[in-house]
Design an enzyme around this catalytic site. Structure first.
Site, PDB file in Angstrom:
ATOM      1  N   ASN A 114       0.402  -1.391  -0.059  1.00 20.89           N
ATOM      2  CA  ASN A 114       0.257   0.352  -0.604  1.00 20.89           C
ATOM      3  C   ASN A 114       1.162   0.990  -0.250  1.00 20.89           C
ATOM      4  OD1 ASN A 114       0.285  -0.508   2.450  1.00 20.89           O
ATOM      5  ND2 ASN A 114      -0.426   0.450   3.711  1.00 20.89           N
ATOM      6  N   GLU A 209       5.091  -5.458  11.403  1.00 20.34           N
ATOM      7  CA  GLU A 209       3.939  -3.919  11.498  1.00 20.34           C
ATOM      8  C   GLU A 209       2.952  -4.046  10.781  1.00 20.34           C
ATOM      9  OE1 GLU A 209       5.534  -0.671  12.701  1.00 20.34           O
ATOM     10  OE2 GLU A 209       7.308  -1.410  13.313  1.00 20.34           O
ATOM     11  N   CYS A 243      -2.806   1.836   6.926  1.00 18.91           N
ATOM     12  CA  CYS A 243      -2.273   1.189   7.392  1.00 18.91           C
ATOM     13  C   CYS A 243      -2.955   2.324   8.577  1.00 18.91           C
ATOM     14  CB  CYS A 243      -1.056  -0.270   8.006  1.00 18.91           C
ATOM     15  SG  CYS A 243      -0.276   1.300   7.975  1.00 18.91           S
ATOM     16  N   GLU A 331     -10.767  -4.986   8.918  1.00 20.37           N
ATOM     17  CA  GLU A 331     -10.478  -3.208   8.647  1.00 20.37           C
ATOM     18  C   GLU A 331     -10.848  -3.690   7.354  1.00 20.37           C
ATOM     19  OE1 GLU A 331      -5.756  -4.297   8.537  1.00 20.37           O
ATOM     20  OE2 GLU A 331      -5.560  -1.887   8.034  1.00 20.37           O
TER      21      GLU A 331
HETATM   22  P1  NAD Z   1      -0.439  -8.661   3.270  1.00 12.49           P
HETATM   23  O1  NAD Z   1      -0.139  -9.690   4.530  1.00 12.49           O
HETATM   24  O2  NAD Z   1      -1.512  -9.816   2.062  1.00 12.49           O
HETATM   25  O3  NAD Z   1       1.468  -9.457   2.235  1.00 12.49           O
HETATM   26  C1  NAD Z   1       2.266  -8.878   3.063  1.00 12.49           C
HETATM   27  C2  NAD Z   1       3.438  -9.258   2.491  1.00 12.49           C
HETATM   28  O4  NAD Z   1       3.298 -11.000   2.452  1.00 12.49           O
HETATM   29  C3  NAD Z   1       3.755  -9.049   1.013  1.00 12.49           C
HETATM   30  O5  NAD Z   1       4.856  -8.902   0.781  1.00 12.49           O
HETATM   31  C4  NAD Z   1       3.196 -10.312   0.656  1.00 12.49           C
HETATM   32  O6  NAD Z   1       4.428 -11.235  -0.627  1.00 12.49           O
HETATM   33  C5  NAD Z   1       3.695 -11.542   1.432  1.00 12.49           C
HETATM   34  N1  NAD Z   1       2.632 -13.000   2.345  1.00 12.49           N
HETATM   35  C6  NAD Z   1       1.307 -12.600   1.518  1.00 12.49           C
HETATM   36  N2  NAD Z   1       1.327 -14.404   1.540  1.00 12.49           N
HETATM   37  C7  NAD Z   1       1.822 -14.616   2.050  1.00 12.49           C
HETATM   38  C8  NAD Z   1       2.589 -16.136   3.190  1.00 12.49           C
HETATM   39  N3  NAD Z   1       1.693 -17.152   2.673  1.00 12.49           N
HETATM   40  N4  NAD Z   1       4.028 -16.344   3.127  1.00 12.49           N
HETATM   41  C9  NAD Z   1       4.563 -15.226   3.261  1.00 12.49           C
HETATM   42  N5  NAD Z   1       4.547 -13.846   3.110  1.00 12.49           N
HETATM   43  C10 NAD Z   1       3.342 -14.059   1.894  1.00 12.49           C
HETATM   44  O7  NAD Z   1      -0.808  -7.728   2.956  1.00 12.49           O
HETATM   45  P2  NAD Z   1      -1.342  -6.622   2.150  1.00 12.49           P
HETATM   46  O8  NAD Z   1      -2.274  -6.694   1.308  1.00 12.49           O
HETATM   47  O9  NAD Z   1      -0.190  -6.433   1.551  1.00 12.49           O
HETATM   48  O10 NAD Z   1      -0.981  -4.832   3.247  1.00 12.49           O
HETATM   49  C11 NAD Z   1      -2.337  -5.769   3.869  1.00 12.49           C
HETATM   50  C12 NAD Z   1      -2.189  -4.944   5.019  1.00 12.49           C
HETATM   51  O11 NAD Z   1      -1.039  -4.839   6.219  1.00 12.49           O
HETATM   52  C13 NAD Z   1      -3.266  -4.905   6.463  1.00 12.49           C
HETATM   53  O12 NAD Z   1      -3.624  -5.031   7.544  1.00 12.49           O
HETATM   54  C14 NAD Z   1      -2.251  -3.261   7.058  1.00 12.49           C
HETATM   55  O13 NAD Z   1      -2.915  -2.688   8.258  1.00 12.49           O
HETATM   56  C15 NAD Z   1      -1.122  -3.980   6.808  1.00 12.49           C
HETATM   57  N6  NAD Z   1      -0.124  -2.640   6.955  1.00 12.49           N
HETATM   58  C16 NAD Z   1       0.557  -2.158   8.719  1.00 12.49           C
HETATM   59  C17 NAD Z   1       1.552  -1.176   8.317  1.00 12.49           C
HETATM   60  C18 NAD Z   1       2.448  -0.695   9.476  1.00 12.49           C
HETATM   61  O14 NAD Z   1       3.075  -0.305   9.166  1.00 12.49           O
HETATM   62  N7  NAD Z   1       1.827  -1.538  10.640  1.00 12.49           N
HETATM   63  C19 NAD Z   1       1.832  -0.950   6.536  1.00 12.49           C
HETATM   64  C20 NAD Z   1       1.253  -1.302   5.515  1.00 12.49           C
HETATM   65  C21 NAD Z   1       0.205  -1.805   6.174  1.00 12.49           C
END
Ligand code: NAD
Length: 453
Positions: A114, A209, A243, A331
């Protein structure tokens, strides 16, 4: 070259001690800055292709953050890396005690889509500032930004120091089987759990995070114009795909109607219509469909329109929402803003406390007692009073969640510490030591030991 080979090369490189040298770190931080500035246009274009994010937003919420981080570490590297002297207790006299920050070693950063640049590159910058090697796996969901980062980093940095791994779940699953010295993950709590389990197999420390439902509470003493303006900006920035965006509003029942009108007036004023180039699109069809299902048309106060071909969802205000509604079960991560009401401020806080601990929480009020209750009664990662989102732009504050919204934190000094081990060293002189602790023991020795300890 496979991921195992790259990590092996990084391990050899780390063992060579080169990354520990502060001059070396500074050279590469400077280089990082140069590479970002030189390739700024590639970065703008890639993110625009992924989800229509404007150049203005990309600069203010992504590129400027990354550049600011590099400048911070360039300026503060010496003081962050230097051993810190601490007091030495009586039992260890004559001696001196110091904490030596040392790099953890070979690190893995996994980014979210994002804010693909900021969330991937800021941890990488902290990792190399702290003297580590790093493999970055950006999110494949924002495919063009992943490719852009891989291109500009892999063409400009030695693989044995810094490498961007492209790929999706299959690739990251392979990478997670390897033994790293630190994993820094940004993403959903669900995937965070998978990463944590993989890290546990090697006892690898993690920073997670994550996300959750971040509330914005508006009390009757708030400045409504300021509250509405700031909430609308923070919620619809990046089309709600932030987020720390306020996920929902909890407003005092007495002022609900006028506050809804004020929110609406700012949405109109900021113009998020389909032809507005500054308004970001939804990342993919899956999220687009998921978000539409959360809009209960009977509860739409404003907005609710969408266009599948351009993945546009109009900023949407929902009213008469209850805690049992679908929109309150996950969320939202999109431009839908449910407005709930409360009769009693402390009950509203208790309601928040019943759920998972949010990543952020916001309070709009002019009442100092309410501020105090908000800070002390509910647990959340971080937040603002009379603003939203902006706490994360202050490097002097740690940024991270608590409970299901995350483990650990970063930004500024905290980012450096997230990628460092604090090595404790007690240094003793070799003279002037009484024989008290050595056997054979005696009552007299015990008498003195009791006095000393
Ligand atoms: P996501 O968890 O789907 O993906 C994050 C990362 O995990 C990606 O690089 C993806 O390739 C990897 N991933 C996906 N499936 C996986 C698996 N089975 N095994 C290992 N790795 C895997 O999250 P998203 O859709 O990219 O982001 C949205 C979420 O992230 C929301 O919940 C948001 O709140 C959170 N977020 C948190 C922060 C923060 O700073 N705290 C910042 C941005 C987003």
């Amino acid at each position: 070259m496979n991921f195992h080979d790259i990590l092996t090369r990084q391990q050899e490189f780390f063992t060579s001690q080169k990354t520990k040298n502060l001059k070396f770190r500074k050279i590469y931080l400077e280089k990082f800055k140069e590479v970002i500035i030189k390739n700024e246009d590639i970065l703008y274009e890639a993110i625009y292709r992924d989800f229509g994010k404007s150049k203005f937003d990309t600069y203010t919420t992504e590129i400027s953050f990354v550049l600011k981080d590099i400048d911070y570490y360039l300026k503060n590297l010496h003081s962050l890396a230097k051993p810190k002297r601490v007091r030495t207790n009586l039992a260890n006299q004559l001696g001196s005690s110091k904490i030596h920050p040392e790099p953890l070693g070979c690190t893995l950063v996994i980014g979210a889509w994002n804010y693909p640049y900021q969330l991937s590159l800021s941890p990488v910058i902290a990792a190399i500032a702290a003297g580590n090697t790093c493999i970055l796996k950006p999110s494949e969901v924002a495919e063009n930004t992943m490719k852009a980062m891989a291109k500009i980093i892999n063409e400009n940095f030695p693989k044995e120091y810094l490498f961007v791994a492209e790929g999706g779940v299959e690739e990251i699953t392979e990478i997670l089987k390897l033994k790293f010295d630190k994993i820094f993950f940004t993403g959903s709590p669900k995937v965070g759990q998978i990463v944590y389990e993989a890290a546990a197999k090697h006892l690898t420390p993690v920073t997670l995070e994550l996300g959750g439902k971040s509330p914005a509470v508006v009390t009757s003493s708030a400045n409504f114009e300021v509250a509405a303006k700031r909430i609308v900006w923070g919620k619809f920035l990046n089309a709600g795909q932030t987020c720390v965006a306020p996920d929902y509003i909890l407003v005092d029942e007495k002022v609900k109607d006028s506050f809804l009108d004020t929110l609406k007036s700012y949405i109109e004023k900021f113009n998020y219509q389909p032809d507005a180039a500054h308004y970001t699109r939804i990342i993919n069809d899956r999220n687009f469909d998921r978000l539409l299902k959360l809009i209960d048309q009977e509860k739409v106060f404003y907005g609710g329109k969408s266009d599948a071909s351009s993945k546009y969802i109009e900023p949407t205000l929902l009213h008469k929402v209850t805690w049992a509604d679908a929109v309150m079960q996950e969320e939202i991560f999109g431009p839908i803003l449910p407005v709930l009401t409360f009769k009693n401020f402390n009950e509203a806080l208790l309601q928040i406390a019943k759920g998972e601990k949010p990543l952020s929480a916001y309070l709009f009020t002019n009442d100092s007692e309410e501020k105090e209750h908000f800070i002390s009664k509910i647990s959340f990662g971080g937040g603002c009073i009379n603003d939203v989102v902006m706490h994360l732009s202050n490097d002097n504050l740690p940024f991270g969640g608590v409970g299901t919204s995350g483990i650990g934190n970063y930004h500024g000094k905290f980012g450096f510490d997230a990628f460092s081990h604090q090595k404790a060293i007690l240094s003793r002189v070799t003279w002037g030591e009484p024989d008290l602790k050595y056997p054979p023991y005696s009552d007299k020795k015990l008498h003195w030991i009791k006095k000393l300890l």
